[in-house]
Enzyme design. Structure first.
Site, mmCIF file in Angstrom:
data_model
loop_
_atom_site.group_PDB
_atom_site.id
_atom_site.type_symbol
_atom_site.label_atom_id
_atom_site.label_comp_id
_atom_site.label_asym_id
_atom_site.label_seq_id
_atom_site.Cartn_x
_atom_site.Cartn_y
_atom_site.Cartn_z
ATOM 1 N N GLY A 1 -2.686 -12.094 -21.086
ATOM 2 C CA GLY A 1 -3.527 -11.340 -22.014
ATOM 3 C C GLY A 1 -3.540 -11.976 -23.379
ATOM 4 N N ARG B 1 -2.590 -12.942 -27.373
ATOM 5 C CA ARG B 1 -1.380 -13.415 -28.025
ATOM 6 C C ARG B 1 -0.639 -12.244 -28.664
ATOM 7 N NH1 ARG B 1 -0.937 -18.611 -32.076
ATOM 8 N NH2 ARG B 1 -2.702 -19.313 -30.837
ATOM 9 N N GLY C 1 -0.570 -9.136 -27.687
ATOM 10 C CA GLY C 1 0.134 -8.391 -26.645
ATOM 11 C C GLY C 1 1.360 -9.132 -26.147
ATOM 12 N N GLY C 2 1.195 -10.425 -25.901
ATOM 13 C CA GLY C 2 2.312 -11.221 -25.411
ATOM 14 C C GLY C 2 3.463 -11.270 -26.394
ATOM 15 N N GLU D 1 1.261 -15.327 -20.553
ATOM 16 C CA GLU D 1 0.227 -16.352 -20.628
ATOM 17 C C GLU D 1 -0.769 -15.809 -21.636
ATOM 18 O OE1 GLU D 1 -3.234 -17.390 -20.147
ATOM 19 O OE2 GLU D 1 -3.189 -17.162 -17.973
ATOM 20 N N CYS E 1 -9.065 -17.853 -19.152
ATOM 21 C CA CYS E 1 -8.001 -18.471 -19.958
ATOM 22 C C CYS E 1 -8.259 -19.963 -20.106
ATOM 23 C CB CYS E 1 -6.642 -18.307 -19.299
ATOM 24 S SG CYS E 1 -6.388 -16.725 -18.520
ATOM 25 N N GLU F 1 -8.358 -19.029 -30.647
ATOM 26 C CA GLU F 1 -9.136 -18.794 -29.435
ATOM 27 C C GLU F 1 -10.213 -17.738 -29.696
ATOM 28 O OE1 GLU F 1 -8.291 -17.884 -24.715
ATOM 29 O OE2 GLU F 1 -7.129 -16.766 -26.184
#
Lengths: 530, 530
Positions: A241, A243, A245-246, A265, A302, A393
């Site tokens: 998901g 950045r 969230g990660g 990821e 992605c 991104e």
């Protein structure tokens, strides 16, 4: 099968105790029935307790039983038939053909892991026999195998409602490794998640496994995810998901009394290098390939090619002209969610407002809700190197072309990039020497390098790497796609001087699983029955 | 060779720019010449820049060249002769015989990694050939190998001045993986570190490798270590030491813009389970084995047996009586440093002051400086479960015996334990059934399980696991001893549709390295020349 709006805590179909949400049809912004109530803290606890109780039995299931379970999941998903495709289409706006392909991939992925489980190589069995006569000290008998880490939290992804969600790659890999799985469904496709979750739960029952092997929880916010990753019984997490969230999950995982690995990821702009001879020889074909890859699935991959890098030349101008002709014909496509569409618009606006970026081409304006208009921008290498925002991104069909004045500037741009999932080289024979000088940098930057292809399209196989240095992922040492993904959920244990009857089957002296062991420093060459 | 007090930045022998310190002979508390000045921030930067510049060339050295380098290091260490043993003895108080054994282990470890490098299995080569005719989509040619993570920071350990220090396991594994190494020497044995560091630097030169492959920095505090782990060029760290030190490095590594893995081996009390029949049949032998393991090297091993667990019985009483007879004969031994001695004294005092712990036996009082007096305490399981302080590691020859009232209480104690490097089971045939019920818990708690041995003594081989769940280590997915340690410093890269001439040697179609590849789903069975 009628959707219930219930989550699954083991075999129990349970209504959540927290506020409810509905799936949204992004093509119409209409809410879909039924509603899905979020899991309470107690319900998260229940799922974790069941997973914890199931772990020791599940991780010692035979290779054949575990493989059969993975195949049973695939079979139950296949049996969902059109209802699954219809619901996923309604919840994501993705075309039915794409979803049918994704279902095939999801089931093939489960079956590939079943094959991997049966082969048993991931057990990495190593045996060093005792040397009682060794001087100055005797050597003990030492045997190593890999065991499951424990219960794993898996987060459904918005852009792959099947292949990276409830029974997607993370779930398949964790179950293959012997880890119970608790899925936090993505709130964008709860109905799809319920259908697939029931298929998994049916497989658990059909295979007579402990019910805690699988649970499925809903939540429209972050609470359940953070609660899961913070629960002491969870030993790893898989996430695909944003950045943001990660990073939130990584932070929660590190803040625990016992930190755990998070396989997140997160983001990648997937640089594509257009080498001089390739541009010279086939600018039109490159432009067509680029536009097709950029606009595939509204750019919601992605591995979408978000950055092109090339040396200035008339051939590059030709390539851009071709792109500028093709893009205006590209139709607007419905994005996955209103939230993703909003973020895309914000990303495009940031580029439009950045004086360092110039518009090259714009796709068709959408007529429906949440429709992604394709954008291509360009910039000078010096500007790119000066403004970190240009490598942010933009999730969707937007890309930036970086114009370099020299091969050295190409190298500088590559060296400046953040970690990536992929890096692509379009080259002809005359470009090989230059490509060779850039390869060491690209190998350090990306998990997968492609020649003369496009990064969208991630094969599920043994050799795939869907991973890469931070911030592409939180852990460059592994892949989230392909059979090597199983290695993320294992840890080694050594057994010293164990009597054979106390050893796990994989390590027993007669090698009952017929594994190719690393035996006293040598890999066993043969395997019975092959 | 005369000690210079200089660090090594690549091939340059350089005096540090920060305050100097000296090694201390712990047997006399006398400072040893010469003085070692700490590295400045600029000097850390220089070492990192050299390592960064060396990495691409070093990671692509041939397997044979890299193996020869590891063997050359071993040869140069052997050539140091008695000077190394004398200096290490003066700096650590460890007996010469022990240090000679440790030197042998260190060199054997380097040679074992050389063998591992030559075999090339760690490259984990996977090849999935293209399937151009596949429906609905063709498959690309996909090939995976492992590549080096990049420059690695290694921290020397106090208790193994050779095997876990400058050219110890972490360094050997990182160099084997193709990573340049920057060592931060432990301040307790700077002279030993200088000698070994010069041996490594000589091997770098003899093998005509880029000088940045190895640097050695000194520091009496934490600045250099934190600076190293914080430098953007460092991609992983290996550490063996205190939990405080390990946690500080983990925190620094996580706080970077790009987080990196820290492999910290931190603390373990190494539970030993004495099963009923074993106690019944051989209490005296168990007591002798226990006391020998407990007091070995003044208890200064990560795998020292700091916790015994047994069910109450007359046999347990007999065991304790035997221990109480043996311990008073155990001589005091010089500890590694005044700091370690001070921490040991504090740990013992904490147990003496804890009303839940009772003294079982006390060893002889020392007559010299920094001498470790052996202590054995006991406690009830209920008390142990109620007081987290009772499982704090006391680094040195102190152990705690936990008396359990039932098999269920044994299980509870095991389940309550923090992560461990080892867990030991002393059992006879009649104990197997009970042992089987505890194994799943012990497997989850420890990296190495032993039957009828003692945890001190860590074999360097393929099957060893010197690792374990947090807080024994920061990352249970790996080992810091044995050939599997190389896997910590690698990451996978996939090459898609590469022309053969652009592929790394390991992946080329003719398999020039004769690797047993995973080829289209099947492991190649034969290797040329075997």
């Amino acid at each position: 099968m009628t959707l219930t709006g219930n989550m699954l805590i083991g075999q129990q179909s349970v209504t959540g105790h927290r506020p409810a949400f509905r799936g949204i049809d992004p093509a119409t912004n209409q809410a879909l029935e039924p509603q899905y109530a979020g899991a309470s803290a107690e319900q998260v606890e229940q799922a974790c307790a069941l997973a914890w109780a199931a772990q020791d039995a599940y991780r010692e299931t035979s290779l054949s039983a575990r493989a059969a379970f993975l195949e049973s999941i695939a079979e139950h998903i296949d049996n969902l038939g059109d209802e699954l495709i219809e619901r996923a289409h309604a919840e994501t706006g993705l075309p039915r053909a794409r979803l049918e392909g994704e279902r095939g991939r999801t089931c093939q992925q489960l079956r590939l892991f079943a094959r991997t489980v049966r082969a048993g190589e991931w057990l990495d069995v190593r045996v060093d026999h005792a040397q009682p006569q060794r001087q100055p000290l005797p050597r003990s008998d030492l045997r190593q195998r890999q065991i499951a880490l424990g219960p794993v939290a898996v987060f459904g992804a918005s852009n792959f409602p099947l292949a990276f969600s409830v029974a997607g790659g993370d779930t398949a890999a964790a179950l293959a490794a012997g880890c119970p799985v608790i899925v936090k469904a993505h709130s964008a496709h709860p109905g799809t998640s319920e259908l697939v979750g029931r298929a998994v739960a049916q497989a658990v029952k059909a295979c007579a496994l402990p019910e805690g092997v699988f649970s499925l929880l809903f939540d429209s916010g972050y609470e359940v995810g953070i609660a899961l990753v913070s629960d002491w019984r969870i030993k790893a997490a898989g996430f695909t998901g944003s950045r943001t969230g990660g990073l939130a999950l990584m932070k929660a995982a590190q803040a625990r009394p016992e930190p755990i690995p998070v396989y997140a990821e997160m983001s990648s702009i997937n640089p594509v290098l257009l080498f001089p001879a390739a541009l010279e020889n086939r600018a039109q074909a490159l432009a067509e390939g680029f536009v097709a890859s950029l606009t595939l699935g509204a750019g919601q991959f992605c591995t979408n090619p978000g950055l092109l890098i090339a040396r200035k030349s008339p051939a590059l101008d030709g390539f851009l002209s071709a792109v500028a002709e093709l893009i205006p014909r590209s139709a607007a496509q419905t994005m996955l969610t209103p939230g993703i569409f909003g973020a895309y618009q914000a990303g495009v606006t940031a580029l439009q407002d950045n004086p360092r970026a110039r518009a090259v081409a714009v796709g068709q304006v959408g007529s429906g809700a949440n429709q992604c208009q394709t954008h291509v921008f360009n910039t000078e290498a010096a500007d790119f190197l000066a403004d970190q925002r240009l490598q942010a991104e933009v999730f969707g069909a937007t890309s930036l072309v970086v114009h370099c004045s020299s091969d050295e500037e190409i190298r500088q741009v590559c060296e400046y990039l953040e970690g990536q999932l992929t890096a692509t080289l379009h080259l002809d024979d005359a470009d090989l020497a230059l490509a060779r000088t850039l390869l060491p940098t690209l190998e350090r930057k990306a998990g997968r390098l492609l020649v003369n292809g496009w990064p969208t399209g991630v094969e599920v196989c043994d050799a795939m790497v869907h991973g890469g240095p931070y911030p592409a992922t939180s852990d460059a040492r592994c892949t989230s796609v392909g059979t090597a993904a199983i290695l993320r959920f294992m840890r080694p244990v050594c057994y010293q001087d164990f009597p054979d009857s106390l050893l796990p089957t994989a390590l027993q002296q007669t090698n009952p699983l017929n594994l190719r062991r690393l035996l006293d420093g040598h890999r066993e060459a043969t395997r019975h029955g092959e």
